[in-house]
Design a protein around this motif. Structure first.
Motif, PDB file in Angstrom:
ATOM      1  N   ALA A  84      34.659 -34.050   4.282  1.00  9.89           N
ATOM      2  CA  ALA A  84      35.766 -34.972   4.516  1.00  9.89           C
ATOM      3  C   ALA A  84      35.573 -35.759   5.803  1.00  9.89           C
ATOM      4  O   ALA A  84      35.021 -35.257   6.787  1.00  9.89           O
ATOM      5  N   ALA A  85      36.049 -37.009   5.805  1.00  9.85           N
ATOM      6  CA  ALA A  85      36.048 -37.849   7.008  1.00  9.85           C
ATOM      7  C   ALA A  85      37.459 -38.303   7.354  1.00  9.85           C
ATOM      8  O   ALA A  85      37.910 -38.132   8.485  1.00  9.85           O
ATOM      9  N   GLY A 107      33.008 -31.799  11.062  1.00 10.32           N
ATOM     10  CA  GLY A 107      33.587 -30.742  10.241  1.00 10.32           C
ATOM     11  C   GLY A 107      34.899 -30.175  10.727  1.00 10.32           C
ATOM     12  O   GLY A 107      35.476 -29.300  10.079  1.00 10.32           O
ATOM     13  N   VAL A 108      35.419 -30.688  11.856  1.00 11.08           N
ATOM     14  CA  VAL A 108      36.657 -30.155  12.439  1.00 11.08           C
ATOM     15  C   VAL A 108      37.785 -31.164  12.214  1.00 11.08           C
ATOM     16  O   VAL A 108      37.674 -32.319  12.618  1.00 11.08           O
ATOM     17  N   PRO A 109      38.885 -30.748  11.593  1.00 11.35           N
ATOM     18  CA  PRO A 109      39.982 -31.677  11.324  1.00 11.35           C
ATOM     19  C   PRO A 109      40.895 -31.887  12.520  1.00 11.35           C
ATOM     20  O   PRO A 109      40.988 -31.037  13.420  1.00 11.35           O
ATOM     21  N   GLN A 130      40.124 -25.080  11.886  1.00  7.96           N
ATOM     22  CA  GLN A 130      39.857 -25.151  10.444  1.00  7.96           C
ATOM     23  C   GLN A 130      38.529 -25.858  10.145  1.00  7.96           C
ATOM     24  O   GLN A 130      38.423 -26.660   9.225  1.00  7.96           O
ATOM     25  N   ARG A 131      37.506 -25.558  10.920  1.00  6.95           N
ATOM     26  CA  ARG A 131      36.188 -26.159  10.720  1.00  6.95           C
ATOM     27  C   ARG A 131      35.661 -25.846   9.311  1.00  6.95           C
ATOM     28  O   ARG A 131      35.819 -24.737   8.794  1.00  6.95           O
ATOM     29  N   GLY A 132      35.018 -26.844   8.713  1.00  4.09           N
ATOM     30  CA  GLY A 132      34.413 -26.640   7.410  1.00  4.09           C
ATOM     31  C   GLY A 132      35.353 -26.842   6.238  1.00  4.09           C
ATOM     32  O   GLY A 132      34.940 -26.665   5.088  1.00  4.09           O
TER      33      GLY A 132
END
Length: 236
Positions: A84-85, A107-109, A130-132
């Motif tokens: 996701a981006a 990968g980190v939101p 919530q990485r990944g």
């Protein structure tokens, strides 16, 4: 994302597939009655994707209060898994309006926008932990794309919607009369109250795949347990 959106997510998670342009419409049935419609359109090029989707209640649920989600996501495909981006969600339920914007960096939101502001609760989780994860729409895009034979049930994703962490996983494929089926489970992991977890934390589901004229496998039907009872998604 509210209960109708989570229910659709519970139903839709299947498997990613090849590049191209995709469009699809699904009817959501609850206890044999039409409860809503989900549609999406997506484009993918050079390993990157952009997808727009809409979930709108109708029929059974629409009789009580109309609910609509307009969502958009962008990202990249790494192997067979979406990375996701950006993700945006605009939700309308009656007179209630909500908006969420998320971004991912390495990968980190991060939650860029959340309207209306919500008072912090003891069970809330931190976005940076919530990485990944991927956003709900990227997961749906991965789920709804056609896949190569033998790849139907290869899916395991952690999903972050700005407030909650959920997880989906599929088991081994089983041959059926029309193709194959995959048994899976959608699970609430974190960001939920004790009452929500006590109500239901695990949602088993079954995805049915059928071959396309191009030799791919397509998710054509999903049945699942939800907080509303047995529900089905049927591809038009």
């Amino acid at each position: 994302m509210g209960r109708l959106g989570i229910m659709a997510l519970t139903l839709l998670l299947a498997a990613p597939a090849s590049a191209g342009t995709d469009e699809a419409v699904f009817d959501l049935m609850l206890r044999g009655m039409r409860a809503g419609t989900l549609s999406f359109s997506a484009e993918e090029q050079d390993g990157r994707y952009a997808v727009n989707g809409r979930l709108e209640s109708g029929g059974l649920i629409g009789m009580f209060k109309t609910t609509r989600y307009d969502v958009a996501a962008r990202g990249s495909i790494q192997g067979r898994t979406p990375a996701a981006a950006t993700y945006s969600e605009r939700a309308a339920r009656g007179d209630d309006r909500r908006e969420t914007i998320l971004t991912w960096t390495n990968g980190v939101p991060a939650v860029e926008r959340s309207v209306p502001q919500r008072k912090r609760r003891s069970y809330d989780i931190e976005a940076q932990e919530q990485r990944g994860t991927v956003d709900p729409l990227s997961a749906l895009y991965a789920a709804l794309r056609d896949t190569a034979p033998g790849e139907e049930c290869r899916l395991s994703l952690d999903i972050f919607d700005g407030r909650r962490l959920t997880r989906v996983a599929l088991g081994e494929p089983t041959p059926s009369e029309t193709g194959v089926t995959c048994k899976g489970e959608f699970r609430r992991v974190a960001g939920y109250s004790k009452e929500d977890l006590a109500e239901k934390s695990r949602f088993p589901f079954v995805v049915s795949f059928a071959p396309t004229d191009e030799g791919r496998m397509r998710a054509v039907r999903v049945t699942a347990d939800t907080i509303y009872g047995q529900a089905t998604l049927r591809r038009r």
